[in-house]
Design an enzyme around this catalytic site. Structure first.
Site, PDB file in Angstrom:
ATOM      1  N   GLY A  23     -11.905  45.975  58.104  1.00 32.20           N
ATOM      2  CA  GLY A  23     -12.634  46.224  57.878  1.00 32.20           C
ATOM      3  C   GLY A  23     -13.194  47.685  58.866  1.00 32.20           C
TER       4      GLY A  23
ATOM      5  N   GLY B  23     -16.340  48.977  59.414  1.00 37.21           N
ATOM      6  CA  GLY B  23     -17.912  49.194  60.392  1.00 37.21           C
ATOM      7  C   GLY B  23     -17.681  49.563  61.078  1.00 37.21           C
TER       8      GLY B  23
ATOM      9  N   LYS C 247     -11.981  48.933  52.404  1.00 33.15           N
ATOM     10  CA  LYS C 247     -11.817  48.994  50.797  1.00 33.15           C
ATOM     11  C   LYS C 247     -11.787  51.073  51.111  1.00 33.15           C
ATOM     12  CE  LYS C 247     -14.861  46.045  49.752  1.00 33.15           C
ATOM     13  NZ  LYS C 247     -15.845  45.522  48.800  1.00 33.15           N
TER      14      LYS C 247
ATOM     15  N   VAL D  85      -9.383  43.429  51.070  1.00 33.48           N
ATOM     16  CA  VAL D  85      -8.797  42.249  51.272  1.00 33.48           C
ATOM     17  C   VAL D  85      -9.681  41.120  50.651  1.00 33.48           C
ATOM     18  CG1 VAL D  85      -8.368  40.879  53.414  1.00 33.48           C
ATOM     19  CG2 VAL D  85      -9.337  43.563  53.619  1.00 33.48           C
TER      20      VAL D  85
ATOM     21  N   GLU E  19     -38.082  48.292  56.941  1.00 30.97           N
ATOM     22  CA  GLU E  19     -37.618  49.909  56.513  1.00 30.97           C
ATOM     23  C   GLU E  19     -37.143  50.292  55.817  1.00 30.97           C
ATOM     24  OE1 GLU E  19     -33.874  50.013  59.419  1.00 30.97           O
ATOM     25  OE2 GLU E  19     -34.902  50.158  61.017  1.00 30.97           O
TER      26      GLU E  19
ATOM     27  N   ASP F  56     -20.350  40.958  61.431  1.00 36.68           N
ATOM     28  CA  ASP F  56     -21.739  39.679  60.986  1.00 36.68           C
ATOM     29  C   ASP F  56     -21.180  38.708  60.614  1.00 36.68           C
ATOM     30  OD1 ASP F  56     -23.829  41.477  61.237  1.00 36.68           O
ATOM     31  OD2 ASP F  56     -24.302  42.470  59.376  1.00 36.68           O
TER      32      ASP F  56
ATOM     33  N   GLN G  25     -25.649  47.119  66.242  1.00 35.62           N
ATOM     34  CA  GLN G  25     -25.752  46.414  68.749  1.00 35.62           C
ATOM     35  C   GLN G  25     -24.531  45.645  68.634  1.00 35.62           C
ATOM     36  OE1 GLN G  25     -29.234  46.797  71.800  1.00 35.62           O
ATOM     37  NE2 GLN G  25     -29.779  45.784  70.122  1.00 35.62           N
TER      38      GLN G  25
HETATM   39  C1  FAD Z   1     -30.580  48.506  56.105  1.00 30.59           C
HETATM   40  C2  FAD Z   1     -30.279  48.217  56.727  1.00 30.59           C
HETATM   41  C3  FAD Z   1     -30.878  48.291  58.779  1.00 30.59           C
HETATM   42  C4  FAD Z   1     -30.541  47.651  59.653  1.00 30.59           C
HETATM   43  N1  FAD Z   1     -30.711  48.164  60.903  1.00 30.59           N
HETATM   44  C5  FAD Z   1     -30.701  47.919  62.003  1.00 30.59           C
HETATM   45  C6  FAD Z   1     -30.622  47.929  63.296  1.00 30.59           C
HETATM   46  O1  FAD Z   1     -31.500  49.263  63.173  1.00 30.59           O
HETATM   47  N2  FAD Z   1     -30.237  47.868  64.582  1.00 30.59           N
HETATM   48  C7  FAD Z   1     -28.904  46.889  64.326  1.00 30.59           C
HETATM   49  O2  FAD Z   1     -28.729  46.538  65.230  1.00 30.59           O
HETATM   50  N3  FAD Z   1     -28.351  45.781  62.868  1.00 30.59           N
HETATM   51  C8  FAD Z   1     -29.154  47.125  61.996  1.00 30.59           C
HETATM   52  N4  FAD Z   1     -28.445  45.900  60.622  1.00 30.59           N
HETATM   53  C9  FAD Z   1     -27.351  45.181  60.445  1.00 30.59           C
HETATM   54  C10 FAD Z   1     -26.428  46.102  60.350  1.00 30.59           C
HETATM   55  O3  FAD Z   1     -25.667  47.228  60.084  1.00 30.59           O
HETATM   56  C11 FAD Z   1     -24.935  44.967  60.652  1.00 30.59           C
HETATM   57  O4  FAD Z   1     -25.134  43.863  61.059  1.00 30.59           O
HETATM   58  C12 FAD Z   1     -23.180  45.972  60.841  1.00 30.59           C
HETATM   59  O5  FAD Z   1     -23.436  46.071  59.903  1.00 30.59           O
HETATM   60  C13 FAD Z   1     -22.798  44.735  61.355  1.00 30.59           C
HETATM   61  O6  FAD Z   1     -21.270  45.227  60.944  1.00 30.59           O
HETATM   62  P1  FAD Z   1     -19.865  44.755  60.829  1.00 30.59           P
HETATM   63  O7  FAD Z   1     -19.105  45.935  61.607  1.00 30.59           O
HETATM   64  O8  FAD Z   1     -20.345  43.674  61.030  1.00 30.59           O
HETATM   65  O9  FAD Z   1     -19.532  45.392  59.498  1.00 30.59           O
HETATM   66  P2  FAD Z   1     -20.368  46.738  58.693  1.00 30.59           P
HETATM   67  O10 FAD Z   1     -20.788  47.220  59.318  1.00 30.59           O
HETATM   68  O11 FAD Z   1     -20.768  46.007  57.086  1.00 30.59           O
HETATM   69  O12 FAD Z   1     -18.636  46.951  57.459  1.00 30.59           O
HETATM   70  C14 FAD Z   1     -17.502  46.296  57.458  1.00 30.59           C
HETATM   71  C15 FAD Z   1     -17.489  47.277  56.674  1.00 30.59           C
HETATM   72  O13 FAD Z   1     -15.757  46.017  56.256  1.00 30.59           O
HETATM   73  C16 FAD Z   1     -15.720  47.128  54.605  1.00 30.59           C
HETATM   74  N5  FAD Z   1     -15.485  45.637  53.356  1.00 30.59           N
HETATM   75  C17 FAD Z   1     -15.560  44.502  53.199  1.00 30.59           C
HETATM   76  N6  FAD Z   1     -15.187  43.783  52.551  1.00 30.59           N
HETATM   77  C18 FAD Z   1     -13.995  43.938  52.771  1.00 30.59           C
HETATM   78  C19 FAD Z   1     -12.841  43.758  52.014  1.00 30.59           C
HETATM   79  N7  FAD Z   1     -12.866  42.800  51.586  1.00 30.59           N
HETATM   80  N8  FAD Z   1     -11.395  44.995  52.251  1.00 30.59           N
HETATM   81  C20 FAD Z   1     -11.771  45.561  52.975  1.00 30.59           C
HETATM   82  N9  FAD Z   1     -13.335  46.152  53.414  1.00 30.59           N
HETATM   83  C21 FAD Z   1     -13.955  45.509  53.170  1.00 30.59           C
HETATM   84  C22 FAD Z   1     -16.891  47.713  54.134  1.00 30.59           C
HETATM   85  O14 FAD Z   1     -16.587  48.999  53.540  1.00 30.59           O
HETATM   86  C23 FAD Z   1     -17.060  47.990  56.146  1.00 30.59           C
HETATM   87  O15 FAD Z   1     -16.676  49.465  55.451  1.00 30.59           O
HETATM   88  C24 FAD Z   1     -29.500  47.354  58.663  1.00 30.59           C
HETATM   89  C25 FAD Z   1     -28.628  46.698  58.512  1.00 30.59           C
HETATM   90  C26 FAD Z   1     -29.215  47.247  57.082  1.00 30.59           C
HETATM   91  C27 FAD Z   1     -28.519  46.774  55.175  1.00 30.59           C
END
Ligand code: FAD
Length: 407
Positions: free
Chosen positions: A13, A15, A41, A84, A173, A303, A321
C-alpha cells in the site's frame, strides 16, 4: 550477530502510511542493508483526504494524485504495481494477483474501504468516496444527471436530488464542495437552482458527532444557508435504484434521488480478514510497536490498524495524520530490526488538531487546542494539506501539487 543475507522488507500500500514508511526507510538504510519492495495497485499515490473535492468536481482528479516514482529512490526501492490478494503470515508470503512475494519484515498499509453495515441496497446503488476511480465516477454521474435533465420531455426533478449519507467528517467536507459546485452545474446546464436538492441524512443526534458544538453549529448554518437540507437523527433503512428509504422513530419516508453518496462508514481492507489476522472490520489492534498480535515481523499502519486512546479508552478515529506518524515510527523500527541494533520505539499519536473544510474558502477546526473557523481555518486546512505533501515528497512536491489559493 552478522546477517548472511539482506532482509526482504515488503510494504503493501502506497497511501499515507505505506508511502511515509517507504520514504523514511529509504533515507535510513543503505542499498546493501535491505531489499525494499513497495506494492500498490496503481502506479500513483492519491491524497485520500482530498477525494471529496475530486468527487464533487471542484478539483480535477489529476490534482489529487502523483506518480509513486516521483518520491521513491529507485536505487533502494523496488516498486511492484499489483493488487494484494492476501498475506500468509505463517509462511511469510504475500499473494498478489500476478505473483507472489516472500518477506522477512512486512508492513500492511492497505487503507480503508467503505462499510455499509449491511444496510440493504447501499453496496449496489450508492456511491462511496473510496479512491480516485470512485471519485471520478461520482463527479461524472452528478454531471450526467444535470446534463440529462433538460433533454427529457417529462422533467424528472429527482435527477437533481443528491443525498449524502452521513454528516461525519467526510460527509460534511463533501457537502462543502457540493454547495460550491452545484451553482456552476446549474449555470452550465441551464438548470433552475430551485429544482436542486442536497439532502444530508445522519442517524446520530447531531452532525459531526464529537466535534465542538459551537463549530458544528457554524458548519450546519453555513451549509443550510447554501441550500443543504439536514435530516438529523434519521437513519437510512434502504437504498434503491430510485433513491433511499429513511426512518425517524416510527416515521418512514421515501426520498427519490438521482445520486446517493454513502459517506458514513469506513473499515480496514478486506485483505486483513482474508489473511486471518485477528481484526474488527479489517482493523487489527496492534501492539505498542505497531505489530500484529502473534507476528513479530508484521507491522500494520494506517486505517488497517487500531490503536486505543488511553484517555477515553476508545479507538482513535482512523486519520491520515495518524497513518503518517505511524509510518515514521514503523520506518525507525524496521531500521532497528534490519541492523539488529537499537530498541524498538513505541507509537504514541501526537494529535495536532483537526480541520474540516466547508468548501475551498471556509472551514472549522481545533488546532493546538484552539477553535478556528472561516478563512483562517480554511488557510490552516490548506497548510495541513501542503504539509502532508511536504513530509512525503519535500518542497518540489508541494510546488507541483500544493494548494495556494488562500483567498
Ligand atoms: C474524503 C475524505 C476526507 C478525509 N479527510 C481527512 C482529513 O482531513 N484529515 C485526516 O487526517 N484524515 C482524513 N481522512 C482519512 C484519511 O484519508 C485516511 O485515514 C488515510 O487515507 C489512511 O491512510 P492509509 O495509508 O491507511 O491508507 P490509504 O491512504 O487509503 O492508502 C491505501 C493504499 O493502498 C492501496 N491499496 C488498497 N488495497 C490494495 C490492494 N489490495 N492491493 C494493492 N494496493 C492496495 C490503495 O490504492 C492506496 O494507495 C479523509 C478521508 C476521506 C475519504
Amino acid at each position: 550477530m552478522i546477517r548472511l543475507k539482506k532482509p526482504n522488507v515488503v510494504i503493501l500500500g502506497a497511501g499515507y502510511g505505506g508511502l511515509m514508511t517507504t520514504v523514511r526507510l529509504q533515507k535510513m538504510v543503505g542499498v546493501n542493508e535491505a531489499n525494499i519492495t513497495l506494492v500498490n495497485k496503481n502506479d500513483y499515490h492519491y491524497e485520500s483526504t482530498w477525494l471529496h473535492e475530486a468527487s464533487a468536481g471542484t478539483l480535477h482528479h489529476d490534482r489529487v494524485r502523483y506518480p509513486i516514482a516521483d518520491v521513491i529512490d529507485r536505487s533502494k526501492v523496488n516498486f511492484v504495481k499489483d493488487t494484494v490478494v492476501k498475506v500468509v503470515p505463517e509462511e511469510n508470503r504475500v499473494i498478489l494477483e500476478n505473483g507472489e512475494l516472500t518477506y522477512d519484515y512486512l508492513v500492511v498499509a492497505l487503507g480503508f474501504e467503505s462499510e455499509t453495515f449491511g444496510i440493504k441496497g447501499l453496496k449496489e446503488y450508492a456511491f462511496s468516496i473510496a479512491n480516485v476511480n470512485a471519485a471520478r465516477q461520482i463527479r461524472e454521474h452528478i454531471e450526467y444527471q444535470f446534463a440529462t435533465y433538460n433533454t427529457e420531455e417529462e422533467k424528472r426533478d429527482e435527477r437533481l436530488t443528491i443525498v449524502v449519507g452521513g454528516a461525519g467528517f467526510t460527509g460534511i467536507e463533501f457537502l462543502g464542495e457540493l454547495v460550491n459546485r452545484v451553482p456552476e452545474l446549474c449555470r452550465e446546464y441551464d438548470v433552475d437552482p430551485h429544482k436542486v436538492r442536497i439532502i444530508c441524512v445522519e442517524a446520530a443526534p447531531t452532525a459531526l458527532p464529537g466535534f465542538d458544538p459551537e463549530l458544528v453549529e457554524y458548519a450546519v448554518n453555513l451549509l443550510e444557508r447554501k441550500g443543504v437540507e439536514f435530516k438529523i437523527g434519521t437513519a437510512i433503512k434502504e437504498c434503491t435504484p430510485e433513491g433511499i428509504i429513511v426512518a425517524k422513530g416510527d416515521e418512514v419516508e421515501e426520498i427519490k434521488a438521482g445520486t446517493v453518496v454513502w459517506a458514513a462508514g469506513v473499515r480496514g481492507s478486506h485483505v486483513i480478514d482474508e489473511s486471518g489476522f485477528e481484526a474488527m472490520r479489517g482493523r487489527v489492534k496492534v501492539d505498542p510497536f505497531l505489530r500484529a498480535p502473534g507476528y513479530e515481523n508484521v507491522f500494520i499502519v494506517g486505517d488497517c490498524s487500531l490503536i486505543i486512546n488511553e484517555e477515553t479508552n476508545r479507538p482513535y478515529p482512523p486519520t491520515a495524520q495518524i497513518a503518517m506518524q505511524q509510518g515514521e515510527v514503523c520506518a525507525k523500527n524496521l531500521a532497528v530490526l534490519i541492523r539488529q541494533q537499537g530498541e524498538l520505539q513505541p507509537f504514541k499519536p501526537d494529535i495536532k488538531g483537526t480541520v474540516c473544510s466547508l468548501g475551498h474558502d471556509d472551514a472549522i477546526g481545533v488546532v493546538f487546542g484552539k477553535k478556528v473557523w472561516g478563512s483562517k481555518a480554511s488557510f490552516m486546512k490548506k497548510m495541513v494539506d501542503n504539509r502532508a505533501l511536504y513530509l512525503i515528497g519535500g518542497p518540489s512536491l508541494v510546488m507541483k501539487k500544493g494548494k495556494f489559493n488562500f483567498l
